[in-house]
Design an enzyme around this catalytic site. Structure first.
Site, PDB file in Angstrom:
ATOM      1  N   TYR A  69       1.022  -1.211  -0.264  1.00 34.55           N
ATOM      2  CA  TYR A  69       0.329  -0.114  -0.071  1.00 34.55           C
ATOM      3  C   TYR A  69       0.724   1.302   0.293  1.00 34.55           C
ATOM      4  O   TYR A  69       1.191   2.048   1.274  1.00 34.55           O
ATOM      5  CB  TYR A  69      -0.947   0.099   0.715  1.00 34.55           C
ATOM      6  CG  TYR A  69      -2.102  -1.052   1.126  1.00 34.55           C
ATOM      7  CD1 TYR A  69      -1.898  -1.349   0.321  1.00 34.55           C
ATOM      8  CD2 TYR A  69      -3.103  -0.872   2.709  1.00 34.55           C
ATOM      9  CE1 TYR A  69      -3.476  -2.701   0.022  1.00 34.55           C
ATOM     10  CE2 TYR A  69      -3.932  -1.415   2.323  1.00 34.55           C
ATOM     11  CZ  TYR A  69      -4.226  -2.579   1.450  1.00 34.55           C
ATOM     12  OH  TYR A  69      -5.127  -3.288   1.522  1.00 34.55           O
ATOM     13  N   PHE A 217     -13.911  -3.152   0.160  1.00 35.02           N
ATOM     14  CA  PHE A 217     -14.274  -3.104  -0.771  1.00 35.02           C
ATOM     15  C   PHE A 217     -15.610  -2.763  -0.563  1.00 35.02           C
ATOM     16  O   PHE A 217     -17.149  -2.953  -1.210  1.00 35.02           O
ATOM     17  CB  PHE A 217     -13.919  -2.894  -2.638  1.00 35.02           C
ATOM     18  CG  PHE A 217     -12.957  -2.786  -2.612  1.00 35.02           C
ATOM     19  CD1 PHE A 217     -11.780  -1.824  -2.019  1.00 35.02           C
ATOM     20  CD2 PHE A 217     -12.186  -3.588  -3.948  1.00 35.02           C
ATOM     21  CE1 PHE A 217     -10.920  -2.158  -2.803  1.00 35.02           C
ATOM     22  CE2 PHE A 217     -10.713  -3.616  -4.861  1.00 35.02           C
ATOM     23  CZ  PHE A 217     -10.050  -2.463  -3.760  1.00 35.02           C
ATOM     24  N   GLY A 221     -17.374  -0.778  -3.940  1.00 39.80           N
ATOM     25  CA  GLY A 221     -18.532  -1.293  -4.610  1.00 39.80           C
ATOM     26  C   GLY A 221     -17.260  -1.796  -5.791  1.00 39.80           C
ATOM     27  O   GLY A 221     -16.461  -2.416  -5.771  1.00 39.80           O
TER      28      GLY A 221
END
Length: 301
Positions: A69, A217, A221
């Protein structure tokens, strides 16, 4: 709903092995920029550090991160280290290994089993720790995870890892892992806007076996790493209006009501969104509202 005074404790707790966490946690992926990884623009470092510290003030004690990340200027693990070290005893930091990005940010070849020790040690170095609380093996399209998971089990036995978990798996992969060592958590893509009968079944399986399910998510989505779009279905908007909440809060509340073993790790670099995300743990949707949202979830299957 009034969000400012609601803490992560409102969502209740779950045990990751012997580690108790509030069911609303924090995902670090969005700390590094306006979008994940190399997308968007790098974040303001001071603001990201302030968001992390505010998360702790709001009772968040479960942070999900990874060495991969990072954006062109920011590393999630470095931000966590700078903001929160020395770490509180009750803070649980979960990380993932398997995927690999080079220094330019491009995705490289995923780890072989013999590479995983290096991935674990890189997370330890960046976070400034001598062990990792929870480590997910992120499956990278391999048919079997037994060899990779076995390598992590050896690192657990060596004291570098406290608890093991798996990510992006099917039920057969979870069964493979459980035959080798205990699994405290499964992390797959899942949410109101992500219909998938296989994942729905896996959520139920985890609940039956006392394993946490931690979706990623859940808010974004279909937007995935780029974040949620600006639109919401009429059903979501109607429930949001009824509760004086945002569509994102309703998506999180729906996620949490899939079972007491389901956790949430919404990520943000925005302090206002952080407060709203944590407050979603206090929302309780009615049976009628859940039925309508469940129907929306399965409509695309």
């Amino acid at each position: 709903m009034t969000s400012e005074k609601i803490t992560a404790a409102a969502a209740g707790t779950w045990n990751l092995g012997d580690l108790t966490v509030n069911r609303i946690g924090f995902g670090a992926m969005r700390l590094t920029g306006s979008a994940a990884f190399h997308h968007g623009t790098p974040s303001d470092r001071d603001r990201s550090i302030a968001v992390l510290r505010r998360a702790i003030e709001l009772g968040v004690n479960h942070i999900d991160t990874a060495a991969f990340y990072f954006s062109s200027l920011r590393s999630a693990n470095e931000l966590i280290n700078s903001a929160l070290a020395p770490y509180a005893d009750e803070l649980v930091i979960a990380t993932k290994v398997g995927p690999f990005r080079d220094y330019s940010g491009e995705w490289g070849t995923s780890a072989r089993p013999e590479d995983l020790r290096g991935h674990v040690e890189e997370n330890l170095r960046q976070l400034g720790r001598d062990h990792l609380d929870v480590v997910y093996l992120r499956r990278m399209r391999q048919d079997s995870i037994a060899e990779h998971f076995g390598a992590l089990a050896e690192l657990r036995d060596a004291g570098l890892i406290r608890h093991l978990a798996v990510s992006d798996v099917e039920p057969r992969h979870l069964a493979e892992a459980l035959a080798i060592a205990p699994v405290v958590s499964v992390q797959n893509k899942y949410g109101l806007d992500s219909p998938d009968p296989g994942t729905d079944a896996l959520v139920r399986t985890c609940g039956e076996q006392g394993i946490a399910f931690v979706p990623f998510f859940a808010i974004a989505g279909k937007g995935g790493a780029l974040g949620p779009g600006d639109t919401a279905d009429d059903e979501v908007l109607a429930v949001a209006r009824a509760h004086g909440a945002t569509p994102a809060q309703i998506r999180l509340a729906w996620t949490l009501q899939q079972g007491p073993h389901v956790l949430a790790i919404p990520g943000t670099g925005n302090p206002d969104h952080l407060t709203e995300n944590v407050a979603a743990g206090a929302l309780r949707l009615t049976d009628v509202e859940m039925a309508g949202l469940d129907a929306l979830h399965t409509r695309g299957q």
